[in-house]
Design a protein around this motif. Structure first.
Motif, mmCIF file in Angstrom:
data_model
loop_
_atom_site.group_PDB
_atom_site.id
_atom_site.type_symbol
_atom_site.label_atom_id
_atom_site.label_comp_id
_atom_site.label_asym_id
_atom_site.label_seq_id
_atom_site.Cartn_x
_atom_site.Cartn_y
_atom_site.Cartn_z
ATOM 1 N N LEU A 13 73.716 77.961 78.772
ATOM 2 C CA LEU A 13 72.665 77.625 79.740
ATOM 3 C C LEU A 13 71.523 76.833 79.125
ATOM 4 N N TRP A 14 71.535 76.643 77.817
ATOM 5 C CA TRP A 14 70.507 75.786 77.213
ATOM 6 C C TRP A 14 70.784 74.315 77.515
ATOM 7 N N ILE A 15 72.019 73.979 77.856
ATOM 8 C CA ILE A 15 72.340 72.597 78.243
ATOM 9 C C ILE A 15 71.559 72.208 79.498
ATOM 10 N N PRO A 16 71.578 73.028 80.567
ATOM 11 C CA PRO A 16 70.762 72.659 81.733
ATOM 12 C C PRO A 16 69.261 72.713 81.479
ATOM 13 N N VAL A 17 68.817 73.556 80.557
ATOM 14 C CA VAL A 17 67.382 73.582 80.227
ATOM 15 C C VAL A 17 66.978 72.217 79.674
ATOM 16 N N VAL A 18 67.731 71.749 78.695
ATOM 17 C CA VAL A 18 67.426 70.457 78.072
ATOM 18 C C VAL A 18 67.593 69.321 79.083
ATOM 19 N N GLY A 19 68.652 69.378 79.880
ATOM 20 C CA GLY A 19 68.875 68.344 80.892
ATOM 21 C C GLY A 19 67.736 68.258 81.899
ATOM 22 N N SER A 20 67.273 69.421 82.366
ATOM 23 C CA SER A 20 66.165 69.428 83.326
ATOM 24 C C SER A 20 64.889 68.884 82.710
ATOM 25 N N LEU A 21 64.647 69.243 81.457
ATOM 26 C CA LEU A 21 63.442 68.737 80.783
ATOM 27 C C LEU A 21 63.524 67.235 80.541
ATOM 28 N N ALA A 89 68.774 74.422 98.980
ATOM 29 C CA ALA A 89 67.883 73.636 98.120
ATOM 30 C C ALA A 89 67.865 72.161 98.517
ATOM 31 N N ASN A 90 68.908 71.715 99.198
ATOM 32 C CA ASN A 90 68.958 70.317 99.627
ATOM 33 C C ASN A 90 67.976 69.998 100.746
ATOM 34 N N PHE A 91 67.244 70.994 101.217
ATOM 35 C CA PHE A 91 66.186 70.740 102.192
ATOM 36 C C PHE A 91 64.914 70.221 101.525
ATOM 37 N N ALA A 92 64.835 70.250 100.210
ATOM 38 C CA ALA A 92 63.629 69.801 99.502
ATOM 39 C C ALA A 92 63.229 68.373 99.870
ATOM 40 N N CYS A 117 59.522 66.178 89.706
ATOM 41 C CA CYS A 117 59.272 66.620 88.326
ATOM 42 C C CYS A 117 58.929 68.112 88.282
ATOM 43 N N GLY A 118 58.192 68.581 89.286
ATOM 44 C CA GLY A 118 57.895 70.014 89.370
ATOM 45 C C GLY A 118 59.160 70.830 89.571
ATOM 46 N N GLY A 119 60.072 70.329 90.386
ATOM 47 C CA GLY A 119 61.353 71.006 90.595
ATOM 48 C C GLY A 119 62.170 71.084 89.320
ATOM 49 N N TYR A 120 62.180 69.991 88.562
ATOM 50 C CA TYR A 120 62.906 70.008 87.283
ATOM 51 C C TYR A 120 62.274 70.981 86.298
ATOM 52 N N LEU A 121 60.966 71.025 86.271
ATOM 53 C CA LEU A 121 60.284 71.954 85.369
ATOM 54 C C LEU A 121 60.597 73.406 85.759
ATOM 55 N N LEU A 122 60.527 73.692 87.042
ATOM 56 C CA LEU A 122 60.838 75.041 87.523
ATOM 57 C C LEU A 122 62.287 75.410 87.218
ATOM 58 N N SER A 123 63.211 74.488 87.438
ATOM 59 C CA SER A 123 64.611 74.810 87.169
ATOM 60 C C SER A 123 64.865 74.997 85.681
ATOM 61 N N SER A 124 64.177 74.238 84.834
ATOM 62 C CA SER A 124 64.356 74.438 83.388
ATOM 63 C C SER A 124 63.874 75.820 82.976
#
Length: 149
Positions: A13-21, A89-92, A117-124
């Protein structure tokens, strides 16, 4: 800390953390590229392509961890609930559109910067919490190496 004989699947799960960041600056650069010529469009689309590449790298590891941590009898249900969550989530983008139409007195570029960008930060952050928690693997997977009943 990983128990003896228990695989550390949380590391995936660190792969999606880095990807989101990494998606945060690439999205920002895609929509804030300032030059107004034909080369500008190419640069912006290049950043957008890179953003999609890094932002969407979460899917494989997440599905793998999901399927590895649920029992064999509920794998389909877990996948279905995961898909429904993604659909909600696709309603965003629609919500951002309503905010823009409601007259937030802001620029669409600024609204997209904050929202995306806020969504990516939250997901990371969510992926990081899941990675640190090291989800449990059902005993049948640990013993046999595969999901068998």
């Amino acid at each position: 800390k990983v128990a003896a004989g228990r695989p550390d699947i949380g590391t995936k799960l660190w792969i999606p953390v880095v990807g989101s960041l990494l998606a945060i600056p690439t999205w920002y650069l895609a929509i804030h590229h300032e030059q107004q010529d034909s080369a500008s469009f190419t640069v912006a689309m290049s950043f957008l392509a890179l953003e999609y590449l890094v932002a969407e790298c979460w899917f494989g590891p997440t599905i793998n961890v999901l399927q590895s941590t649920v029992g064999p009898k509920i794998g389909g249900t877990a996948q279905g609930l995961f898909t429904v969550t993604g659909a909600v989530a696709n309603f965003a983008p629609t919500i951002l559109g309503f905010l823009y139409d409601a007259g937030t007195n802001g620029d669409l570029t600024d609204l997209l910067t904050i929202g995306v960008c806020g969504g990516y930060l939250l997901s990371s952050m969510c992926f990081a919490v899941a990675a640190v928690s090291n989800p449990a693997v059902p005993p049948t997977v640990l013993v046999t190496g595969s999901k068998q009943e």
